[in-house]
Design an enzyme around this catalytic site. Structure first.
Site, PDB file in Angstrom:
ATOM      1  N   HIS A 105       6.392  66.960  11.141  1.00 31.59           N
ATOM      2  CA  HIS A 105       6.833  67.706  10.636  1.00 31.59           C
ATOM      3  C   HIS A 105       6.575  68.894  11.047  1.00 31.59           C
ATOM      4  CE1 HIS A 105       7.372  63.922   8.247  1.00 31.59           C
ATOM      5  NE2 HIS A 105       7.173  63.930   7.606  1.00 31.59           N
ATOM      6  N   HIS A 175      10.947  65.558   1.200  1.00 36.75           N
ATOM      7  CA  HIS A 175       9.848  64.369   0.787  1.00 36.75           C
ATOM      8  C   HIS A 175       9.559  64.114  -0.080  1.00 36.75           C
ATOM      9  CE1 HIS A 175       6.711  61.717   3.056  1.00 36.75           C
ATOM     10  NE2 HIS A 175       7.263  62.128   4.216  1.00 36.75           N
ATOM     11  N   GLU A 309      14.762  60.350   3.239  1.00 39.28           N
ATOM     12  CA  GLU A 309      14.795  61.868   4.078  1.00 39.28           C
ATOM     13  C   GLU A 309      15.680  62.547   4.812  1.00 39.28           C
ATOM     14  OE1 GLU A 309      11.366  62.249   6.100  1.00 39.28           O
ATOM     15  OE2 GLU A 309      10.133  60.154   4.489  1.00 39.28           O
TER      16      GLU A 309
END
Length: 344
Positions: A105, A175, A309
């Site tokens: 991420h 998210h 996602e």
């Protein structure tokens, strides 16, 4: 007023954070300037009662810790990049490791932990901007991201636009952990995915191939089923990640199209996910800390939310044969995801 704002605290390094509230009919969304996070999303249930369908926190300090990325915008590159390195035009570029030897991420302080500038963008819409410095997270290029969140009469639309002054990678997602019952265990939720292929993983959740058939596996959601039905199956892919935490290759590959349908088992609320992205990560909150205090002090834990996602495939920056996802100077990253709700 359809768009309002209020203070939400000050970060540890002294930056003021706001919460913006969007309203559209019976729908309401709360958006933080910290991490461009969706803090709350209220939709009517079958009885017309407002139901908050995302997990979140009460305080900014909890969002600053936010190891689970609750509600956050994720970038510069969502998901995992193996060995914290990427390929750009044949050259190896080192990145910042944030999960063992890999990057997750966008690095240690990816976009989920940055303060965005915000302004109203018309009725029931919010425009958030952030400029990442050249080298942030290891990625080349100063990258300017604009995220426009619009609350429509059907749900929440997220549009992400970005430009860079150097060739780089950009893969933005949201998210949010959805619970269409408003709380409690979410594994009774039923899920359908527009996908006949998933991305298998090995150690560290790093892909071992771009795709494999879902047919004959517990990862087959081509027919709607409860998440609980197969999550405990004797399957190496499920054991490796403690449940579902996999990318699914969407059919068809392009255009704004229906990618997933999630239905709560107690409230009659269902959510469709529409996206322009080629993949979607299903994550069943396998690693949320038990007893984590959520909004209103109500604790939550593993498997009490479902993440869907939308994304480019994990580790694509090391696999140009999977498709060109480089953002080049003069080019524009422009992708949209919509969460559409109804109650029956």
């Amino acid at each position: 007023m359809p768009v309002t704002r209020a203070p939400f605290g000050v970060t540890g390094d002294g930056q003021a954070v706001e919460v913006w509230t969007l309203t559209q009919g019976a729908l309401e969304a709360e958006i933080l300037t910290f991490g461009a996070a969706v803090r709350a999303l209220r939709v009517p249930d079958r009885d017309g009662k407002a139901l908050d369908v995302v997990l979140g926190y009460d305080t900014l300090a909890e969002y600053e810790r936010n190891g689970g990325y609750l509600g956050a915008l994720v970038g510069r590159y969502a998901n995992r990049i193996a060995k914290a390195r990427c390929l750009i035009d044949g050259a190896v570029v080192p990145l910042e490791a944030s999960e063992g030897e890999n990057q997750l991420h966008g690095g240690v302080r990816g976009f989920s932990y940055r303060v965005f500038q915000a302004e109203a963008a018309g009725d029931s819409a919010l425009r958030l901007t952030y400029t990442a410095a050249d080298g942030e997270g290891g990625f080349p290029g100063a990258l300017t991201l604009t995220a426009t969140y619009t609350l429509t009469d059907r749900g929440l639309r997220l549009r992400y636009e970005a430009v860079s002054d150097k060739a780089t990678y950009c893969n933005i997602t949201n998210h949010s952990y959805f619970n269409l019952n408003g709380g409690g265990d979410a594994m009774g939720h039923r899920l359908w995915l527009a996908s006949h292929q998933f991305t298998p993983v090995g150690g560290g959740s790093i892909p071992t191939a771009m795709s494999a058939p879902v047919s004959g596996t517990p990862l087959d959601f081509t027919g709607e089923k409860a998440l609980a039905r197969d999550i405990g199956a004797d399957c190496e892919q499920l054991r490796l990640v403690g449940g579902y935490d996999h990318n699914f290759v969407l059919d068809p590959a392009q255009g704004l199209r229906l990618a997933a349908r999630l239905t709560g088992d107690r409230t009659g609320v269902s959510m469709e996910v529409w996206t322009t992205k080629p993949g979607i990560q299903l994550y069943t909150a396998n690693f949320l800390d038990p007893g984590t205090p959520g909004k209103g002090g109500v604790p939550f834990g593993p498997r009490q939310g479902v993440c869907l996602e939308t994304q480019f495939f994990p580790d694509s920056p090391n696999h140009p044969e999977w498709g060109d996802v480089l953002l080049r100077p003069g080019g524009r990253y422009d992708h949209t995801t919509e969460y559409r709700f109804r109650a029956d």
